[in-house]
Design a protein around this motif. Structure first.
Motif, PDB file in Angstrom:
ATOM      1  N   ALA A   1       6.367   0.867   7.823  1.00 39.03           N
ATOM      2  CA  ALA A   1       6.515  -0.416   7.140  1.00 39.03           C
ATOM      3  C   ALA A   1       6.684  -1.268   8.433  1.00 39.03           C
ATOM      4  O   ALA A   1       6.378  -2.978   8.061  1.00 39.03           O
ATOM      5  CB  ALA A   1       8.301  -1.175   6.472  1.00 39.03           C
ATOM      6  N   GLN A   2       6.981  -1.102   9.567  1.00 35.64           N
ATOM      7  CA  GLN A   2       6.738  -1.964  10.855  1.00 35.64           C
ATOM      8  C   GLN A   2       5.720  -2.354  11.201  1.00 35.64           C
ATOM      9  O   GLN A   2       4.963  -3.013  11.401  1.00 35.64           O
ATOM     10  CB  GLN A   2       7.616  -1.712  12.319  1.00 35.64           C
ATOM     11  CG  GLN A   2       7.459  -2.758  13.124  1.00 35.64           C
ATOM     12  CD  GLN A   2       8.832  -4.087  12.396  1.00 35.64           C
ATOM     13  OE1 GLN A   2       9.493  -4.040  12.072  1.00 35.64           O
ATOM     14  NE2 GLN A   2       7.524  -5.282  12.953  1.00 35.64           N
ATOM     15  N   GLY A   3       4.783  -1.490  11.085  1.00 25.86           N
ATOM     16  CA  GLY A   3       3.327  -1.502  11.214  1.00 25.86           C
ATOM     17  C   GLY A   3       2.907  -2.294   9.742  1.00 25.86           C
ATOM     18  O   GLY A   3       1.803  -3.041  10.666  1.00 25.86           O
ATOM     19  N   TRP A   4       2.949  -2.367   8.553  1.00 30.72           N
ATOM     20  CA  TRP A   4       2.994  -3.315   7.639  1.00 30.72           C
ATOM     21  C   TRP A   4       3.349  -5.059   8.283  1.00 30.72           C
ATOM     22  O   TRP A   4       2.116  -6.431   7.607  1.00 30.72           O
ATOM     23  CB  TRP A   4       3.084  -3.209   6.113  1.00 30.72           C
ATOM     24  CG  TRP A   4       2.140  -2.053   5.586  1.00 30.72           C
ATOM     25  CD1 TRP A   4       2.851  -0.958   5.317  1.00 30.72           C
ATOM     26  CD2 TRP A   4       0.993  -2.043   5.743  1.00 30.72           C
ATOM     27  NE1 TRP A   4       1.704   0.109   4.894  1.00 30.72           N
ATOM     28  CE2 TRP A   4       0.191  -0.744   5.215  1.00 30.72           C
ATOM     29  CE3 TRP A   4      -0.195  -3.191   5.406  1.00 30.72           C
ATOM     30  CZ2 TRP A   4      -0.864  -0.221   4.890  1.00 30.72           C
ATOM     31  CZ3 TRP A   4      -1.246  -2.910   4.630  1.00 30.72           C
ATOM     32  CH2 TRP A   4      -1.597  -1.581   4.571  1.00 30.72           C
TER      33      TRP A   4
ATOM     34  N   ALA B   1       0.922  -0.939  -0.271  1.00 33.70           N
ATOM     35  CA  ALA B   1       0.134   0.018   0.307  1.00 33.70           C
ATOM     36  C   ALA B   1       0.937   1.107   0.094  1.00 33.70           C
ATOM     37  O   ALA B   1       2.315   1.041   0.236  1.00 33.70           O
ATOM     38  CB  ALA B   1      -0.519   0.061   0.707  1.00 33.70           C
ATOM     39  N   ASP B   2       0.349   2.361  -0.451  1.00 33.01           N
ATOM     40  CA  ASP B   2       0.715   3.994  -0.410  1.00 33.01           C
ATOM     41  C   ASP B   2      -0.224   4.931   1.743  1.00 33.01           C
ATOM     42  O   ASP B   2      -1.238   5.002   0.707  1.00 33.01           O
ATOM     43  CB  ASP B   2       0.533   4.081  -1.429  1.00 33.01           C
ATOM     44  CG  ASP B   2       1.371   3.867  -2.526  1.00 33.01           C
ATOM     45  OD1 ASP B   2       2.932   3.965  -2.235  1.00 33.01           O
ATOM     46  OD2 ASP B   2       0.788   3.185  -3.102  1.00 33.01           O
ATOM     47  N   GLY B   3       0.917   4.233   2.255  1.00 37.99           N
ATOM     48  CA  GLY B   3       0.548   4.792   3.497  1.00 37.99           C
ATOM     49  C   GLY B   3       0.331   3.946   4.821  1.00 37.99           C
ATOM     50  O   GLY B   3       1.164   3.185   4.218  1.00 37.99           O
ATOM     51  N   THR B   4       0.225   4.405   5.549  1.00 36.66           N
ATOM     52  CA  THR B   4       0.048   3.477   7.314  1.00 36.66           C
ATOM     53  C   THR B   4      -0.552   2.888   6.787  1.00 36.66           C
ATOM     54  O   THR B   4      -1.560   2.143   6.870  1.00 36.66           O
ATOM     55  CB  THR B   4       0.128   3.998   7.873  1.00 36.66           C
ATOM     56  OG1 THR B   4      -1.196   4.961   8.181  1.00 36.66           O
ATOM     57  CG2 THR B   4       0.985   5.536   8.513  1.00 36.66           C
ATOM     58  N   ALA B   5      -0.335   1.263   7.791  1.00 32.00           N
ATOM     59  CA  ALA B   5      -1.263   0.295   8.417  1.00 32.00           C
ATOM     60  C   ALA B   5      -2.535   0.428   8.905  1.00 32.00           C
ATOM     61  O   ALA B   5      -3.608   0.071   8.341  1.00 32.00           O
ATOM     62  CB  ALA B   5      -0.637  -0.808   8.568  1.00 32.00           C
ATOM     63  N   ASP B   6      -2.833   1.432   9.819  1.00 30.48           N
ATOM     64  CA  ASP B   6      -4.013   1.560  10.103  1.00 30.48           C
ATOM     65  C   ASP B   6      -4.529   2.731   9.326  1.00 30.48           C
ATOM     66  O   ASP B   6      -6.415   2.534   8.930  1.00 30.48           O
ATOM     67  CB  ASP B   6      -4.084   3.196  10.664  1.00 30.48           C
ATOM     68  CG  ASP B   6      -2.954   2.612  12.584  1.00 30.48           C
ATOM     69  OD1 ASP B   6      -2.790   1.505  12.555  1.00 30.48           O
ATOM     70  OD2 ASP B   6      -2.441   3.176  13.744  1.00 30.48           O
ATOM     71  N   ARG B   7      -3.976   3.283   8.214  1.00 33.93           N
ATOM     72  CA  ARG B   7      -5.022   4.296   7.210  1.00 33.93           C
ATOM     73  C   ARG B   7      -5.326   3.351   6.589  1.00 33.93           C
ATOM     74  O   ARG B   7      -6.623   3.298   5.609  1.00 33.93           O
ATOM     75  CB  ARG B   7      -4.260   5.685   6.395  1.00 33.93           C
ATOM     76  CG  ARG B   7      -4.688   6.626   5.718  1.00 33.93           C
ATOM     77  CD  ARG B   7      -4.161   7.499   5.149  1.00 33.93           C
ATOM     78  NE  ARG B   7      -4.248   8.500   4.703  1.00 33.93           N
ATOM     79  CZ  ARG B   7      -3.727   9.587   4.371  1.00 33.93           C
ATOM     80  NH1 ARG B   7      -3.178   9.970   4.060  1.00 33.93           N
ATOM     81  NH2 ARG B   7      -4.992  10.127   3.849  1.00 33.93           N
TER      82      ARG B   7
END
Length: 406
Positions: free
Chosen positions: A250-253, A214-220
């Motif tokens: 990256a770590q969020g993903w 994705a483009d953006g954070t995992a939360d978003r």
């Protein structure tokens, strides 16, 4: 000492001058490229001998000028710190549209005009107007078709891949590859569901995602990525990071993929055993990971293979095809990659080829290493795919020790 050191310094400066000039040029590329993209079509369509009515010429020129100013601003607001999705959609769509218009303005502005001149069709004004309407017509058709191609569920591309070291017990192993889903400003949650439904019809032993989720954070982007949790595989679902993960979080993903039941292969491997034979499935972080500054993130092939029997065949996940040099040096049997999008919008693949050893498909490297480069499952930025269709890939691994079965 002083007299001898001065000429040496001057020679060094002379040797470095070409490189420094290129570096300076590359710094200005973000400024030069938009100007070329907008001014060339403007000239070809409006000022190359057409003699359009003054009012129409002025209005059209103003629209091109607004595009030249608005596109970079929209992209900065959309992809910069503000991360405004609406601005990103506007900027990305303008970028894709002007790239197609630029390409065909150059091609038809030269080739068609030359053909009309050689054929003696009309006078200069007639030929100029034919070129204008041809460029506009071709661009409109390609953009409409490219939009449909980008938004549809990818077709399945199936191929058999023979690995000389693969044991007979692993013959027929079904590996499904998705990559570069690029969940982003355009909400594609339903598209994501349909992609996962298609993957589940393929009855895979192993499903791989080689990054750029994705483009953006995992939360978003969680809502768009959540359907990945429904993907089924007889053995495992494995994932490696792409460069776009390192543009956000990256770590969020990595954490979210683990939460969805995927195995993040961050410089490690798993063993797939069947019929008395074993396959090493390894993965590395993207080659840009170390520059991100995130602790523990880097592409480390030796770490990924640590503890694995060197006589066993290895399937490696690495986001960028350029990792193949390191893979071939280690005798990897098959590397799966994405990143290139097959160029996404023709003829951008020629520029991609300057940075990557392969753009799409199966290629051979070194003595035994194969590389499969996917054109990607989604799209980045401009919502268009022109002569570079997306794909879900089914690779059926074949052993030379047993005849291929249907």
């Amino acid at each position: 000492m002083t007299e001898t050191s001065e000429p040496r310094s001057g020679a060094t400066e002379a040797e470095e001058e070409p490189g420094s000039r290129l570096q300076r040029l590359l710094r200005y590329l973000p400024l030069i490229a938009p100007v070329l993209l907008w001014t060339v079509p403007c000239w070809v369509l409006l000022y190359a001998g057409q003699n359009w009515p003054l009012a129409g010429t002025l209005v059209s020129t103003v629209l091109f000028a607004l595009g030249l100013i608005g596109m970079p601003l929209a992209m900065m607001r959309g992809h910069g710190r503000r991360q405004q999705d609406r601005a990103a959609i506007v900027g990305d769509t303008l970028l894709g549209g002007i790239w197609v218009l630029f390409t065909w303005s150059v091609l038809l502005g030269v080739l068609l005009r030359l053909a009309l001149t050689v054929a003696g069709v009309g006078d200069g004004e007639d030929r100029a107007r034919i070129v204008t309407w041809s460029v506009l017509g071709v661009s409109a058709v390609l953009l409409a078709w490219g939009y449909v191609e980008a938004r549809r569920v990818p077709r399945v591309r199936r191929l058999d891949v023979q690995l000389p070291r693969l044991g007979a017990g692993l013959d027929g192993t079904r590996v499904v590859l998705i990559t570069d889903t690029h969940y982003g400003p355009l909400d594609r949650a339903r598209w994501s569901e349909r992609v996962c439904e298609t993957v589940n019809t393929l009855e895979a032993d192993l499903v791989c995602h080689t990054g750029d989720i994705a483009d953006g954070t995992a939360d978003r982007r969680r809502a768009q990525a959540t359907p990945l949790g429904t993907v089924r595989a007889a053995w495992a679902r494995v994932y490696v990071t792409g460069n776009h993960e390192y543009y956000s979080e990256a770590q969020g993903w990595v954490d979210l993929m683990g939460e969805l039941g995927w195995e993040p292969l961050r410089n490690r491997h798993l063993l797939f055993e069947r019929g008395g034979d074993t396959l090493v499935v390894a993965g590395v972080d993207d080659v840009t990971a170390e520059a991100s500054g995130l602790a523990g993130h880097r592409a480390h092939l030796a770490g990924a293979l640590h503890g694995a029997d060197s006589e066993l065949p290895v399937l490696l996940l690495a986001h960028q095809p350029k990792f193949i040099d390191r893979a071939a040096a280690q005798g990897i049997d098959l590397q799966l990659s994405g990143h290139t999008h097959g160029g996404q919008i023709w003829p951008f693949h020629y520029l991609v080829r300057l940075d990557q050893p392969a753009v799409a498909g199966l290629s051979h490297h070194g003595t035994r290493t194969l590389l499969y480069t996917s054109r990607g499952t989604g799209f980045w930025g401009p919502p268009f795919r022109v002569f570079a269709p997306s794909e879900i890939t089914l690779l059926v691994l074949r052993s030379p020790r047993q005849p291929a079965s249907s």
